[in-house]
Design an enzyme around this catalytic site. Structure first.
Site, PDB file in Angstrom:
ATOM      1  N   ARG A 147      33.011  34.140  41.809  1.00  0.00           N
ATOM      2  CA  ARG A 147      33.689  34.460  40.555  1.00  0.00           C
ATOM      3  C   ARG A 147      34.175  33.199  39.860  1.00  0.00           C
ATOM      4  O   ARG A 147      34.177  33.102  38.628  1.00  0.00           O
ATOM      5  CB  ARG A 147      34.866  35.410  40.803  1.00  0.00           C
ATOM      6  CG  ARG A 147      34.391  36.800  41.210  1.00  0.00           C
ATOM      7  CD  ARG A 147      35.528  37.659  41.690  1.00  0.00           C
ATOM      8  NE  ARG A 147      36.395  38.104  40.618  1.00  0.00           N
ATOM      9  CZ  ARG A 147      37.607  38.628  40.808  1.00  0.00           C
ATOM     10  NH1 ARG A 147      38.084  38.751  42.017  1.00  0.00           N
ATOM     11  NH2 ARG A 147      38.318  39.031  39.786  1.00  0.00           N
ATOM     12  N   LYS A 192      46.871  36.071  35.129  1.00  0.00           N
ATOM     13  CA  LYS A 192      46.859  36.625  33.764  1.00  0.00           C
ATOM     14  C   LYS A 192      47.477  38.021  33.707  1.00  0.00           C
ATOM     15  O   LYS A 192      48.264  38.319  32.830  1.00  0.00           O
ATOM     16  CB  LYS A 192      45.417  36.783  33.238  1.00  0.00           C
ATOM     17  CG  LYS A 192      44.627  35.538  33.089  1.00  0.00           C
ATOM     18  CD  LYS A 192      43.286  35.846  32.414  1.00  0.00           C
ATOM     19  CE  LYS A 192      42.391  36.789  33.167  1.00  0.00           C
ATOM     20  NZ  LYS A 192      41.801  36.272  34.398  1.00  0.00           N
ATOM     21  N   ARG A 211      35.122  37.156  27.992  1.00  0.00           N
ATOM     22  CA  ARG A 211      34.781  36.292  29.130  1.00  0.00           C
ATOM     23  C   ARG A 211      33.518  35.503  28.852  1.00  0.00           C
ATOM     24  O   ARG A 211      33.088  34.724  29.709  1.00  0.00           O
ATOM     25  CB  ARG A 211      34.575  37.155  30.367  1.00  0.00           C
ATOM     26  CG  ARG A 211      35.753  37.176  31.328  1.00  0.00           C
ATOM     27  CD  ARG A 211      35.435  38.185  32.387  1.00  0.00           C
ATOM     28  NE  ARG A 211      36.061  37.985  33.635  1.00  0.00           N
ATOM     29  CZ  ARG A 211      37.081  38.725  34.085  1.00  0.00           C
ATOM     30  NH1 ARG A 211      37.625  39.624  33.335  1.00  0.00           N
ATOM     31  NH2 ARG A 211      37.544  38.520  35.293  1.00  0.00           N
ATOM     32  N   ARG A 245      40.947  44.223  47.209  1.00  0.00           N
ATOM     33  CA  ARG A 245      39.746  44.505  46.414  1.00  0.00           C
ATOM     34  C   ARG A 245      38.554  43.797  47.041  1.00  0.00           C
ATOM     35  O   ARG A 245      38.679  42.675  47.498  1.00  0.00           O
ATOM     36  CB  ARG A 245      39.943  43.977  44.989  1.00  0.00           C
ATOM     37  CG  ARG A 245      40.524  44.990  44.050  1.00  0.00           C
ATOM     38  CD  ARG A 245      41.035  44.365  42.785  1.00  0.00           C
ATOM     39  NE  ARG A 245      40.117  43.441  42.128  1.00  0.00           N
ATOM     40  CZ  ARG A 245      40.395  42.803  40.993  1.00  0.00           C
ATOM     41  NH1 ARG A 245      41.553  42.993  40.400  1.00  0.00           N
ATOM     42  NH2 ARG A 245      39.530  41.981  40.445  1.00  0.00           N
ATOM     43  N   ARG A 257      46.096  38.748  47.676  1.00  0.00           N
ATOM     44  CA  ARG A 257      46.313  39.779  46.657  1.00  0.00           C
ATOM     45  C   ARG A 257      46.008  41.185  47.203  1.00  0.00           C
ATOM     46  O   ARG A 257      45.028  41.375  47.913  1.00  0.00           O
ATOM     47  CB  ARG A 257      45.394  39.464  45.476  1.00  0.00           C
ATOM     48  CG  ARG A 257      45.769  40.177  44.222  1.00  0.00           C
ATOM     49  CD  ARG A 257      45.329  39.384  43.047  1.00  0.00           C
ATOM     50  NE  ARG A 257      43.945  39.692  42.689  1.00  0.00           N
ATOM     51  CZ  ARG A 257      43.448  39.431  41.494  1.00  0.00           C
ATOM     52  NH1 ARG A 257      44.188  38.855  40.576  1.00  0.00           N
ATOM     53  NH2 ARG A 257      42.199  39.704  41.227  1.00  0.00           N
TER      54      ARG A 257
HETATM   55  P1  AMP Z   1      39.256  41.285  36.614  1.00  0.00           P
HETATM   56  O1  AMP Z   1      40.081  42.369  37.209  1.00  0.00           O
HETATM   57  O2  AMP Z   1      39.645  40.967  35.192  1.00  0.00           O
HETATM   58  O3  AMP Z   1      39.174  40.055  37.466  1.00  0.00           O
HETATM   59  O4  AMP Z   1      37.747  41.877  36.511  1.00  0.00           O
HETATM   60  C1  AMP Z   1      37.056  42.313  37.652  1.00  0.00           C
HETATM   61  C2  AMP Z   1      35.558  42.300  37.386  1.00  0.00           C
HETATM   62  O5  AMP Z   1      35.265  43.177  36.274  1.00  0.00           O
HETATM   63  C3  AMP Z   1      34.967  40.963  36.967  1.00  0.00           C
HETATM   64  O6  AMP Z   1      34.679  40.124  38.077  1.00  0.00           O
HETATM   65  C4  AMP Z   1      33.705  41.409  36.238  1.00  0.00           C
HETATM   66  O7  AMP Z   1      32.702  41.822  37.143  1.00  0.00           O
HETATM   67  C5  AMP Z   1      34.206  42.657  35.497  1.00  0.00           C
HETATM   68  N1  AMP Z   1      34.725  42.320  34.144  1.00  0.00           N
HETATM   69  C6  AMP Z   1      36.008  42.472  33.695  1.00  0.00           C
HETATM   70  N2  AMP Z   1      36.122  42.049  32.425  1.00  0.00           N
HETATM   71  C7  AMP Z   1      34.882  41.627  32.051  1.00  0.00           C
HETATM   72  C8  AMP Z   1      34.343  41.063  30.859  1.00  0.00           C
HETATM   73  N3  AMP Z   1      35.107  40.834  29.783  1.00  0.00           N
HETATM   74  N4  AMP Z   1      33.024  40.749  30.859  1.00  0.00           N
HETATM   75  C9  AMP Z   1      32.230  40.982  31.912  1.00  0.00           C
HETATM   76  N5  AMP Z   1      32.675  41.491  33.075  1.00  0.00           N
HETATM   77  C10 AMP Z   1      33.979  41.817  33.152  1.00  0.00           C
END
Ligand code: AMP
Length: 212
Positions: free
Chosen positions: A167, A13, A88, A156, A123
């Site tokens: 996840r 994404k 989400r 990460r 990644r």
């Molecule tokens: P991402 O980089 O988008 O994969 O986000 C990394 C982490 O941030 C996720 O695994 C969640 O712990 C948190 N996170 C990011 N966006 C959201 C969201 N919209 N709702 C809840 N947690 C989020």
């Protein structure tokens, strides 16, 4: 144009959002990046989010809804935006409705769990500026070094294989129901993630340009 990019963690994404935001000159808003920035600056919100993020769990809705409300009120969102990683959960999507935010399209990038686990182990992100790379698909010019700022590339914590599986469970359980939510509104466009990033980009740009 107000867009949402949906998809499992690691479906690409963020990479695709970067391309579309340049093409349409609208900001791509990654809630994951906002949380990681907050954590780096040591804010209370960042520290609170850390325990959830490290486990691969979702950060509570009220924190994310507050973040998005503030971010969408900024000047650069006036002509549109891409939400990458938000909503989400169904309550987050409902919160957007309550804010009066009208979403034009939801682009859902589909990639199998198996491929996601392989992809995410490769990644890497820059610890300084957050740019993302991949050891197979998007290599930096110099191994371990960010092209953009010369920072060190790291994996990460939440990209480690065990956390990735957690996840994915969270994604299927809490985020995937959004497909139905937006499909019922006629806003869902599904893109099959391809082996080559550029091939997925082509399909994403076509979906964005398509009339709803
Ligand atoms: P991402 O980089 O988008 O994969 O986000 C990394 C982490 O941030 C996720 O695994 C969640 O712990 C948190 N996170 C990011 N966006 C959201 C969201 N919209 N709702 C809840 N947690 C989020």
């Amino acid at each position: 144009m107000n867009l949402i990019f949906l998809g499992a963690p690691g479906a690409g994404k963020g990479t695709q959002a970067e391309v579309v935001c340049n093409e349409y000159n609208i900001p791509a808003i990654s809630t994951g990046n906002i949380l990681r920035e907050a954590l780096k600056s040591g804010t209370e919100m960042g520290l609170k989010a850390k325990s959830y993020m490290d486990k691969g769990a979702l950060v509570p809705d009220e924190i994310l809804i507050g973040i998005i409300k503030d971010r969408l009120a900024e000047e650069d969102c006036k002509n549109g935006f891409i939400l990458d990683g938000f909503p989400r959960t169904i309550p987050q999507a409902e919160a957007l409705d309550k804010m009066g935010v009208v979403i034009d399209k939801v682009i859902d990038i589909e990639v199998s769990d198996e491929r996601i686990v392989t992809r995410m182990s490769g990644r890497r992100v820059c610890e300084k500026c957050g740019s993302s790379y991949h050891m197979l698909y998007k290599k930096p010019a110099k191994e371990g070094i960010c092209n953009a700022c010369g920072g060190t590339l790291i994996q990460r914590k939440d990209d480690h294989p065990d956390t990735v599986k957690d996840r994915l469970d969270v994604y299927h359980d809490q985020t995937e129901p959004l497909k139905d939510f937006y499909s019922k509104q006629g806003k869902l466009f599904i893109v099959e993630g391809q082996e080559e990033v550029a091939d997925t980009t082509k399909l994403v740009l076509e979906a964005v340009a398509k009339q709803a």
